[in-house]
Design a protein around this motif. Structure first.
Motif, PDB file in Angstrom:
ATOM      1  N   SER A  54      -8.585  14.263 -95.053  1.00 31.05           N
ATOM      2  CA  SER A  54      -9.552  13.758 -94.090  1.00 31.05           C
ATOM      3  C   SER A  54      -8.860  12.827 -93.104  1.00 31.05           C
ATOM      4  CB  SER A  54     -10.656  12.975 -94.808  1.00 31.05           C
ATOM      5  OG  SER A  54     -11.272  13.759 -95.794  1.00 31.05           O
ATOM      6  N   THR A  55      -9.597  12.415 -92.113  1.00 27.44           N
ATOM      7  CA  THR A  55      -9.118  11.407 -91.172  1.00 27.44           C
ATOM      8  C   THR A  55      -9.577  10.047 -91.680  1.00 27.44           C
ATOM      9  OG1 THR A  55      -9.287  12.951 -89.327  1.00 27.44           O
ATOM     10  CG2 THR A  55      -9.242  10.595 -88.786  1.00 27.44           C
ATOM     11  N   VAL A  56      -8.653   9.120 -91.842  1.00 28.60           N
ATOM     12  CA  VAL A  56      -9.008   7.759 -92.236  1.00 28.60           C
ATOM     13  C   VAL A  56      -8.619   6.839 -91.089  1.00 28.60           C
ATOM     14  CG1 VAL A  56      -8.669   5.892 -93.905  1.00 28.60           C
ATOM     15  CG2 VAL A  56      -8.682   8.272 -94.698  1.00 28.60           C
ATOM     16  N   LEU A  57      -9.614   6.118 -90.598  1.00 23.08           N
ATOM     17  CA  LEU A  57      -9.406   5.163 -89.511  1.00 23.08           C
ATOM     18  C   LEU A  57      -9.569   3.751 -90.049  1.00 23.08           C
ATOM     19  CD1 LEU A  57     -11.613   6.903 -86.784  1.00 23.08           C
ATOM     20  CD2 LEU A  57      -9.122   7.054 -87.065  1.00 23.08           C
ATOM     21  N   VAL A  58      -8.840   2.819 -89.444  1.00 24.73           N
ATOM     22  CA  VAL A  58      -8.954   1.412 -89.823  1.00 24.73           C
ATOM     23  C   VAL A  58      -9.222   0.566 -88.587  1.00 24.73           C
ATOM     24  CG1 VAL A  58      -7.511   1.571 -91.894  1.00 24.73           C
ATOM     25  CG2 VAL A  58      -6.447   1.037 -89.685  1.00 24.73           C
ATOM     26  N   ALA A  59      -9.793  -0.585 -88.832  1.00 30.49           N
ATOM     27  CA  ALA A  59      -9.921  -1.634 -87.825  1.00 30.49           C
ATOM     28  C   ALA A  59      -8.903  -2.692 -88.220  1.00 30.49           C
ATOM     29  CB  ALA A  59     -11.331  -2.220 -87.823  1.00 30.49           C
ATOM     30  N   ALA A  60      -7.955  -2.964 -87.323  1.00 29.30           N
ATOM     31  CA  ALA A  60      -6.900  -3.937 -87.597  1.00 29.30           C
ATOM     32  C   ALA A  60      -7.070  -5.127 -86.667  1.00 29.30           C
ATOM     33  CB  ALA A  60      -5.524  -3.308 -87.409  1.00 29.30           C
ATOM     34  N   ASP A  61      -6.974  -6.309 -87.225  1.00 36.02           N
ATOM     35  CA  ASP A  61      -7.132  -7.555 -86.477  1.00 36.02           C
ATOM     36  C   ASP A  61      -5.951  -7.727 -85.532  1.00 36.02           C
ATOM     37  OD1 ASP A  61      -7.545 -10.168 -85.594  1.00 36.02           O
ATOM     38  OD2 ASP A  61      -8.192 -10.862 -87.566  1.00 36.02           O
ATOM     39  N   GLU A  62      -6.198  -7.743 -84.227  1.00 38.36           N
ATOM     40  CA  GLU A  62      -5.119  -7.887 -83.244  1.00 38.36           C
ATOM     41  C   GLU A  62      -4.532  -9.283 -83.235  1.00 38.36           C
ATOM     42  OE1 GLU A  62      -6.781  -6.509 -79.539  1.00 38.36           O
ATOM     43  OE2 GLU A  62      -6.111  -4.471 -79.958  1.00 38.36           O
ATOM     44  N   ARG A  63      -5.266 -10.245 -83.765  1.00 36.02           N
ATOM     45  CA  ARG A  63      -4.746 -11.612 -83.786  1.00 36.02           C
ATOM     46  C   ARG A  63      -3.559 -11.738 -84.721  1.00 36.02           C
ATOM     47  NH1 ARG A  63     -10.407 -14.480 -84.836  1.00 36.02           N
ATOM     48  NH2 ARG A  63     -10.262 -12.939 -86.480  1.00 36.02           N
ATOM     49  N   GLY A  64      -3.407 -10.751 -85.624  1.00 43.45           N
ATOM     50  CA  GLY A  64      -2.300 -10.779 -86.569  1.00 43.45           C
ATOM     51  C   GLY A  64      -1.089  -9.985 -86.099  1.00 43.45           C
ATOM     52  N   GLU A  66       0.956  -6.552 -84.468  1.00 46.35           N
ATOM     53  CA  GLU A  66       0.907  -5.098 -84.633  1.00 46.35           C
ATOM     54  C   GLU A  66       0.465  -4.691 -86.029  1.00 46.35           C
ATOM     55  OE1 GLU A  66       4.109  -1.542 -84.554  1.00 46.35           O
ATOM     56  OE2 GLU A  66       4.135  -2.898 -82.833  1.00 46.35           O
ATOM     57  N   ASP A  67       0.855  -5.445 -87.038  1.00 44.54           N
ATOM     58  CA  ASP A  67       0.481  -5.143 -88.414  1.00 44.54           C
ATOM     59  C   ASP A  67      -0.620  -6.087 -88.879  1.00 44.54           C
ATOM     60  OD1 ASP A  67       2.375  -3.092 -88.674  1.00 44.54           O
ATOM     61  OD2 ASP A  67       3.946  -4.553 -89.045  1.00 44.54           O
ATOM     62  N   GLY A  68      -1.639  -6.300 -88.029  1.00 45.54           N
ATOM     63  CA  GLY A  68      -2.718  -7.224 -88.338  1.00 45.54           C
ATOM     64  C   GLY A  68      -3.471  -6.833 -89.593  1.00 45.54           C
ATOM     65  N   ALA A  69      -4.161  -7.799 -90.137  1.00 42.40           N
ATOM     66  CA  ALA A  69      -4.938  -7.584 -91.354  1.00 42.40           C
ATOM     67  C   ALA A  69      -6.002  -6.522 -91.126  1.00 42.40           C
ATOM     68  CB  ALA A  69      -5.583  -8.895 -91.774  1.00 42.40           C
ATOM     69  N   LEU A  70      -6.267  -5.753 -92.157  1.00 39.63           N
ATOM     70  CA  LEU A  70      -7.306  -4.733 -92.064  1.00 39.63           C
ATOM     71  C   LEU A  70      -8.674  -5.383 -92.202  1.00 39.63           C
ATOM     72  CD1 LEU A  70      -5.923  -1.701 -94.091  1.00 39.63           C
ATOM     73  CD2 LEU A  70      -5.686  -2.246 -91.676  1.00 39.63           C
ATOM     74  N   LEU A  71      -9.531  -5.072 -91.258  1.00 36.77           N
ATOM     75  CA  LEU A  71     -10.889  -5.590 -91.261  1.00 36.77           C
ATOM     76  C   LEU A  71     -11.870  -4.579 -91.828  1.00 36.77           C
ATOM     77  CD1 LEU A  71     -10.898  -7.154 -87.686  1.00 36.77           C
ATOM     78  CD2 LEU A  71     -10.389  -8.283 -89.863  1.00 36.77           C
ATOM     79  N   GLY A  72     -11.456  -3.329 -91.895  1.00 36.69           N
ATOM     80  CA  GLY A  72     -12.336  -2.296 -92.407  1.00 36.69           C
ATOM     81  C   GLY A  72     -11.722  -0.929 -92.244  1.00 36.69           C
ATOM     82  N   GLY A  73     -12.444   0.053 -92.724  1.00 37.40           N
ATOM     83  CA  GLY A  73     -11.973   1.425 -92.626  1.00 37.40           C
ATOM     84  C   GLY A  73     -13.105   2.408 -92.867  1.00 37.40           C
ATOM     85  N   VAL A  74     -12.829   3.667 -92.558  1.00 34.40           N
ATOM     86  CA  VAL A  74     -13.822   4.725 -92.698  1.00 34.40           C
ATOM     87  C   VAL A  74     -13.096   6.057 -92.868  1.00 34.40           C
ATOM     88  CG1 VAL A  74     -13.999   5.150 -90.206  1.00 34.40           C
ATOM     89  CG2 VAL A  74     -15.955   5.660 -91.689  1.00 34.40           C
ATOM     90  N   THR A  75     -13.766   6.979 -93.521  1.00 32.39           N
ATOM     91  CA  THR A  75     -13.242   8.330 -93.710  1.00 32.39           C
ATOM     92  C   THR A  75     -14.109   9.308 -92.936  1.00 32.39           C
ATOM     93  OG1 THR A  75     -12.400   7.766 -95.898  1.00 32.39           O
ATOM     94  CG2 THR A  75     -12.739  10.107 -95.445  1.00 32.39           C
ATOM     95  N   LEU A  76     -13.475  10.198 -92.183  1.00 31.13           N
ATOM     96  CA  LEU A  76     -14.172  11.261 -91.472  1.00 31.13           C
ATOM     97  C   LEU A  76     -13.700  12.577 -92.065  1.00 31.13           C
ATOM     98  CD1 LEU A  76     -16.064  12.114 -89.149  1.00 31.13           C
ATOM     99  CD2 LEU A  76     -14.016  12.262 -87.701  1.00 31.13           C
ATOM    100  N   ALA A  77     -14.621  13.275 -92.709  1.00 35.14           N
ATOM    101  CA  ALA A  77     -14.302  14.544 -93.370  1.00 35.14           C
ATOM    102  C   ALA A  77     -14.994  15.688 -92.636  1.00 35.14           C
ATOM    103  CB  ALA A  77     -14.766  14.506 -94.823  1.00 35.14           C
ATOM    104  N   PHE A  78     -14.217  16.672 -92.263  1.00 30.22           N
ATOM    105  CA  PHE A  78     -14.771  17.848 -91.608  1.00 30.22           C
ATOM    106  C   PHE A  78     -15.166  18.873 -92.674  1.00 30.22           C
ATOM    107  CE2 PHE A  78     -12.450  15.717 -88.330  1.00 30.22           C
ATOM    108  CZ  PHE A  78     -13.196  15.939 -87.186  1.00 30.22           C
ATOM    109  N   HIS A  79     -16.109  19.759 -92.303  1.00 28.12           N
ATOM    110  CA  HIS A  79     -16.554  20.801 -93.229  1.00 28.12           C
ATOM    111  C   HIS A  79     -15.340  21.508 -93.836  1.00 28.12           C
ATOM    112  CE1 HIS A  79     -18.728  24.073 -95.005  1.00 28.12           C
ATOM    113  NE2 HIS A  79     -18.022  24.951 -94.313  1.00 28.12           N
ATOM    114  N   GLY A  80     -15.379  21.724 -95.139  1.00 30.08           N
ATOM    115  CA  GLY A  80     -14.283  22.376 -95.845  1.00 30.08           C
ATOM    116  C   GLY A  80     -13.344  21.399 -96.518  1.00 30.08           C
TER     117      GLY A  80
END
Length: 172
Positions: A54-64, A66-80
């Motif tokens: 699947s596609t996994v996206l994250v929200a990364a804190d820009e204040r930190g 390029e490797d800012g702390a992760l603020l959250g994430g989500v999975t996008l799964a396509f049919h199949g």
């Protein structure tokens, strides 16, 4: 509102961190009914498995930086995809949306869901996006409604007795 975070694909080095963010988010939100012993907890932690199909996206804190702390994430799964529980032909499914409890209220969840919709729109074979949420998560329902999702009662289901998940669909 100016965003101080970026939405981007996850890197393998961030899998464990997103797993822990997901656990904290679901625990604090009361979504793991048996706490850390809930049978869903290992699914939340296994981000590598999600990312493999699947596609996994994250929200990364820009204040930190390029490797800012992760603020959250989500999975996008396509049919199949083995991660898709609801998505039928021509559909993508938003799953496991989680926001670090300390970052809630900053628009992270809305931005992650919107990014999933944009990813789905970019796929020419995808005609709609589906998701499910606990029936009593009014804040989440408002986020999805603002993005154009409508209740889809045909997608309602119960993963365990006494837990009803409401379905939502957005036609692209």
């Amino acid at each position: 509102m100016t965003r101080d975070f970026q939405i981007r694909p996850i890197t393998p080095a961030e899998h464990d961190a997103l797993g822990e963010v997901s656990i904290r988010s679901y625990l604090e939100g009361g979504l793991l009914l048996k706490g850390l012993d809930d049978p869903y907890a290992p699914n939340l932690r296994d981000v590598a498995l999600r990312a493999a199909s699947s596609t996994v996206l994250v929200a990364a804190d820009e204040r930190g930086g390029e490797d800012g702390a992760l603020l959250g994430g989500v999975t996008l799964a396509f049919h199949g995809s083995p991660m898709a529980q609801l998505a039928g032909p021509g559909e993508a499914e938003i799953r496991m949306l989680a926001v670090e409890p300390a970052a809630q209220g900053r628009g992270v969840g809305s931005a992650l869901a919107a990014a999933c919709v944009e990813q789905a729109r970019a796929d020419p074979g995808t005609k709609s996006v589906v998701l499910c949420a606990l029936q009593d998560l009014a804040n989440a329902h408002r986020v999805y409604t603002r993005l154009g999702f409508a209740r889809a009662t045909d997608l309602d289901w119960s993963p365990v007795p006494d837990v009803l998940l409401w379905g939502f669909r957005l036609d692209l």
